[in-house]
Motif scaffolding. Structure first.
Motif, PDB file in Angstrom:
ATOM      1  N   HIS A  75       3.007   9.157  -9.136  1.00  0.00           N
ATOM      2  CA  HIS A  75       4.114   9.697  -8.347  1.00  0.00           C
ATOM      3  C   HIS A  75       4.003  11.216  -8.227  1.00  0.00           C
ATOM      4  N   SER A  76       3.603  11.882  -9.305  1.00  0.00           N
ATOM      5  CA  SER A  76       3.426  13.333  -9.304  1.00  0.00           C
ATOM      6  C   SER A  76       2.300  13.740  -8.351  1.00  0.00           C
ATOM      7  N   VAL A  77       1.215  13.014  -8.370  1.00  0.00           N
ATOM      8  CA  VAL A  77       0.090  13.291  -7.475  1.00  0.00           C
ATOM      9  C   VAL A  77       0.508  13.093  -6.022  1.00  0.00           C
ATOM     10  N   GLU A  78       1.251  12.038  -5.759  1.00  0.00           N
ATOM     11  CA  GLU A  78       1.711  11.775  -4.392  1.00  0.00           C
ATOM     12  C   GLU A  78       2.627  12.896  -3.900  1.00  0.00           C
ATOM     13  N   ARG A  79       3.500  13.391  -4.768  1.00  0.00           N
ATOM     14  CA  ARG A  79       4.390  14.491  -4.376  1.00  0.00           C
ATOM     15  C   ARG A  79       3.591  15.758  -4.073  1.00  0.00           C
ATOM     16  N   LYS A  80       2.585  16.047  -4.889  1.00  0.00           N
ATOM     17  CA  LYS A  80       1.747  17.219  -4.645  1.00  0.00           C
ATOM     18  C   LYS A  80       1.006  17.084  -3.315  1.00  0.00           C
ATOM     19  N   MET A  81       0.484  15.908  -3.060  1.00  0.00           N
ATOM     20  CA  MET A  81      -0.236  15.672  -1.810  1.00  0.00           C
ATOM     21  C   MET A  81       0.700  15.817  -0.614  1.00  0.00           C
ATOM     22  N   LEU A  82       1.924  15.318  -0.753  1.00  0.00           N
ATOM     23  CA  LEU A  82       2.906  15.422   0.315  1.00  0.00           C
ATOM     24  C   LEU A  82       3.263  16.885   0.582  1.00  0.00           C
ATOM     25  N   ARG A  83       3.405  17.679  -0.489  1.00  0.00           N
ATOM     26  CA  ARG A  83       3.685  19.111  -0.322  1.00  0.00           C
ATOM     27  C   ARG A  83       2.535  19.825   0.373  1.00  0.00           C
ATOM     28  N   ILE A  84       1.320  19.498  -0.023  1.00  0.00           N
ATOM     29  CA  ILE A  84       0.144  20.116   0.604  1.00  0.00           C
ATOM     30  C   ILE A  84       0.086  19.742   2.081  1.00  0.00           C
ATOM     31  N   LEU A  85       0.328  18.489   2.397  1.00  0.00           N
ATOM     32  CA  LEU A  85       0.314  18.036   3.786  1.00  0.00           C
ATOM     33  C   LEU A  85       1.401  18.738   4.600  1.00  0.00           C
TER      34      LEU A  85
END
Length: 113
Positions: free
Chosen positions: A9-19
């Protein structure tokens, strides 16, 4: 399993922020533009750059600097070319060019231009 879920979930949030940041920057950045008489305007953004075929964002050189040449060979002049240009249309009318014949262009590509 809970730790694995939290990590994912943490990785997905980081990826979403980067996107989201990337999309914002792409939206906010306006490319440079250069215009040339007779042929129009070009930018250093899509579709002239940022594609697989044109990965580097560079504005094109002026036609005078590129100095594109059209060397016409016909049945009437198979061994000696006639130089024609769109800048001076008289060169076309004075040449052996015939619109009723099949015309082929041989070109080369340069990544610099």
């Amino acid at each position: 399993r809970i730790r694995s879920f939290r990590h994912q979930h943490s990785v997905e949030r980081k990826m979403l922020r980067i996107l989201a940041t990337s999309l914002f920057l792409l939206w906010a950045v306006k490319g440079n533009e250069v215009c040339f008489e007779r042929i129009g305007c070009f930018t250093d953004d899509f579709p002239w750059a940022g594609t697989t075929e044109r990965p580097i964002a560079k504005l094109p050189w002026a036609p005078e600097k590129i100095n594109t040449r059209f060397l016409l060979y016909t049945r009437e002049n198979p061994d000696n070319f006639q130089e024609i240009t769109a800048i001076n249309p008289v060169t076309i009318s004075y040449s052996n060019f015939k619109a009723s014949r099949k015309t082929r262009f041989i070109t080369h590509r340069s990544e610099e231009h």
